[in-house]
Write an enzyme that holds these catalytic residues in place. Sequence first.
Site, PDB file in Angstrom:
ATOM      1  N   HIS A  85     -22.222 -33.753 -79.825  1.00  0.00           N
ATOM      2  CA  HIS A  85     -23.234 -32.791 -79.356  1.00  0.00           C
ATOM      3  C   HIS A  85     -23.701 -33.117 -77.942  1.00  0.00           C
ATOM      4  CE1 HIS A  85     -26.469 -35.530 -80.995  1.00  0.00           C
ATOM      5  NE2 HIS A  85     -27.139 -35.039 -79.967  1.00  0.00           N
ATOM      6  N   ASP A 128     -19.979 -37.120 -85.390  1.00  0.00           N
ATOM      7  CA  ASP A 128     -20.595 -36.623 -84.152  1.00  0.00           C
ATOM      8  C   ASP A 128     -20.245 -37.520 -82.953  1.00  0.00           C
ATOM      9  OD1 ASP A 128     -22.160 -35.415 -82.248  1.00  0.00           O
ATOM     10  OD2 ASP A 128     -23.962 -35.340 -83.482  1.00  0.00           O
ATOM     11  N   SER A 136     -29.328 -40.088 -78.512  1.00  0.00           N
ATOM     12  CA  SER A 136     -28.061 -39.599 -79.013  1.00  0.00           C
ATOM     13  C   SER A 136     -26.944 -40.247 -78.233  1.00  0.00           C
ATOM     14  CB  SER A 136     -27.966 -38.093 -78.856  1.00  0.00           C
ATOM     15  OG  SER A 136     -28.547 -37.495 -79.959  1.00  0.00           O
TER      16      SER A 136
HETATM   17  N1  ARG Z   1     -30.567 -33.343 -84.142  1.00  0.00           N
HETATM   18  C1  ARG Z   1     -29.687 -34.048 -83.257  1.00  0.00           C
HETATM   19  C2  ARG Z   1     -30.374 -34.291 -81.916  1.00  0.00           C
HETATM   20  O1  ARG Z   1     -31.523 -34.082 -81.774  1.00  0.00           O
HETATM   21  C3  ARG Z   1     -28.350 -33.391 -83.158  1.00  0.00           C
HETATM   22  C4  ARG Z   1     -28.345 -32.089 -82.462  1.00  0.00           C
HETATM   23  C5  ARG Z   1     -27.047 -31.355 -82.522  1.00  0.00           C
HETATM   24  N2  ARG Z   1     -27.310 -29.937 -82.432  1.00  0.00           N
HETATM   25  C6  ARG Z   1     -27.317 -29.075 -83.485  1.00  0.00           C
HETATM   26  N3  ARG Z   1     -27.938 -27.935 -83.353  1.00  0.00           N
HETATM   27  N4  ARG Z   1     -26.697 -29.345 -84.588  1.00  0.00           N
HETATM   28  O2  ARG Z   1     -30.065 -33.932 -80.843  1.00  0.00           O
HETATM   29  N1  GLU Z   2     -29.901 -35.927 -81.648  1.00  0.00           N
HETATM   30  C1  GLU Z   2     -30.860 -36.524 -80.776  1.00  0.00           C
HETATM   31  C2  GLU Z   2     -30.437 -36.527 -79.314  1.00  0.00           C
HETATM   32  O1  GLU Z   2     -29.774 -35.640 -78.852  1.00  0.00           O
HETATM   33  C3  GLU Z   2     -31.156 -37.888 -81.249  1.00  0.00           C
HETATM   34  C4  GLU Z   2     -31.868 -37.738 -82.460  1.00  0.00           C
HETATM   35  C5  GLU Z   2     -33.304 -37.989 -82.283  1.00  0.00           C
HETATM   36  O2  GLU Z   2     -34.035 -37.193 -81.671  1.00  0.00           O
HETATM   37  O3  GLU Z   2     -33.650 -39.052 -82.783  1.00  0.00           O
HETATM   38  O4  GLU Z   2     -30.824 -37.364 -78.530  1.00  0.00           O
END
Ligand code: ARG
Ligand code: GLU
Length: 706
Positions: free
Chosen positions: A85, A221, A640
């Site tokens: 991502h 991921d 991330s």
């Molecule tokens: N939640 C993760 C982070 O904050 C992964 C995001 C990936 N995006 C999604 N919409 N699945 O970034």
């Molecule tokens: N998916 C998040 C990012 O893009 C990390 C997850 C979080 O926020 O802890 O940095």
Amino acid sequence: MKKIISLVLISVFSISISIAKEGMWLPMLLKSLNESDMQSMGLKLSAEDIYSVNQSSLKDAIVSFGGFCTGEVISDQGLILTNHHCGYGQIQSHSSVENDYLTNGYWAMTNKEELQNPGLTATFIVRMEDVTDVVLEGIEPTMTDADQQKMISEKIKILTKEATEGTHYEAYVKPFFYGNEYYMFITETFKDIRLVGAPPSSIGKFGGDTDNWMWPRHTGDFSMFRIYANKDNKPAEYSEDNVPFKPRNFLPISMNGIRKGDFTMVFGFPGRTQEYLTSYAISQIKNEINPKQIEIRRIALDIMDKHMKADAKVRIQYASKYASIANYWKKWIGENNGLEKAGAIDKKREQEKAFMEATAGNTSFEDLMNQFRHRYKTIEPYAIARSYFIEIPYRKIELFSIAAAFRGVLEAEDVSQEKIDALKKSVEKHFKDYDSDTDLELAIALLAKYKADLDSKFVPNFYSKIGSNDAAFYQKIYQKSLFNSKEKLLAMLNNFSSSSAKKLKKDMAYQMMTQFFQIYNDAIRPEYSRLNNEIDSLSKIYVKGLRDFVPGKYYPDANSTLRLAYGQVDNYKPRDAVKYDYFTDTEGILEKYNPEHVDFDLPEKLVDLIEKKDYGQYADDDGYMHVCFTASNHTTGGNSGSPVINGKGELIGLNFDRNWEGTMSDINYDVEQCRNIAVDIRYVLFIVDKFAGAGHLVKEMKLVKD
Ligand code: ARG
Ligand code: GLU
């Protein structure tokens, strides 16, 4: 007697453990603040092995990936690993309906096939320094905020200039603890970063938005890039002559597997946390800002989803935009639930009471909480209007975004050909991912919401022209606007004159955009910033008071600087009678497999490999292929792609998310509920080697097994 001593020891120990898992620590302070704690939890290295100015250390394998994610070097040829991502925008920009790397993945089988990514950077931290004394010298509390800020920025300018003179490094200084401390970071930024490989989205984004922010998880991921340097191993713009970068350090990869209780650390660039907010702030976020932003995004997502499902081209055009809107939409829902369940507001109220007791008699703090309360009350309408501005005209209506991109050229006295050429490029790029029908529908729905929800002083006056039929009004705007047509805009730019500038400025889309900006700049931002600065000044006093009067181990809020979080591999219990395990395996991938659902479809080859249990050297000793795991490292957005590292300094996983119950950790970390989610490094290697047939990449890495 013995029993009493051990009881005392246990309670002291459990306090220190629970404190230890919270926090994002500054690498240069690990020695004094954390080393012994970390070693007691299982770290086999010294603080100097993690961060050192004199010898190569783990920090030399960590990069800020593009400024929004983290990456780590995993070979002596500059190979870096980050999340799928995080590379998503790049993968998407190389994709088209014919060459759809989002769907099919991409693997460079030789260096020559690695794809360049203009604008993408990887930044190492060369060293950091505490510059508090220099920055704050001569700053008196009696000076106005503006004078203080001016003096501070001048000093920062001198400091960073001196620190980088005669080198190719850059430097920045940032405030910590609301300006009670300042640290300078000397950085080295590489600019030729090429895409090496990415799995298909059905692996890299398996579970999609359905599973996002959730456990149990089965997402691969990850994506891989390579840093290129010039012949002297120094940063350089893209050139065919560049060669793979030889890093000062890279992370070896552990093949030993992961067990509950194992020591872990996450090294990376967390973006923003607000751990020292007062109850007034949290109640505003939870009761006002989050619910409103959630609502706006839900409307936008439904519209985008409809158009994406109806048209394959729109699906690709909007994939990355959709994902990023959906991401925080879901995060805020989790955050609100978590804050509610943890009773975070009451908890803060108690802490505030304890603070007032601890500082009783000290006049600097007597009125502090009242001051906070008053400021939050006053800022509320402006904070809400600001959210609406950012969430609606500024970010979601792309007819306005492209119009805004013209401002520099249309408002300038003379325009250079260079500026026109740059703008032409932006136009091309914008229209590659623009669908007029989708944008129109977003405008109709969201601009109506903007007006319905906000006080009239925040509403631009073009609304008075709309009449009774919103949709018809906007349809006409889109039909007529030059900003809705790539051909017309390019024709204008190819033959740019003062009369074209005039025409563009008269365009209704340009006018509407300008009115929104005017409202923001005149009616929203000044008051918002003034109050927000005052809140920051109060917070500076509050945090200093906490550190001086309330015992505890304090860490600075995340601010996109390099931090280390440490904890252990751990499971959690989300609610009564439910207990999650700390890892998932490929059996779970098949359980979720559903060819009818985009989020849970799988490539046939992966199904095959799993059914045949053809895991190569990557299976766990238990015979299963582990996929993801949870640990108690305090992380946030920006982490991330961060490496999850074991006690020996080896890579065991790749951080990519948090659990939904724990997303409140940006405001209220709870050791029982907050977990980071990582993909097991062995699953990453399995996909690279067995699924993608890119085993040559694994050969570049250093795998260790005891
Ligand atoms: N939640 C993760 C982070 O904050 C992964 C995001 C990936 N995006 C999604 N919409 N699945 O970034
Ligand atoms: N998916 C998040 C990012 O893009 C990390 C997850 C979080 O926020 O802890 O940095």
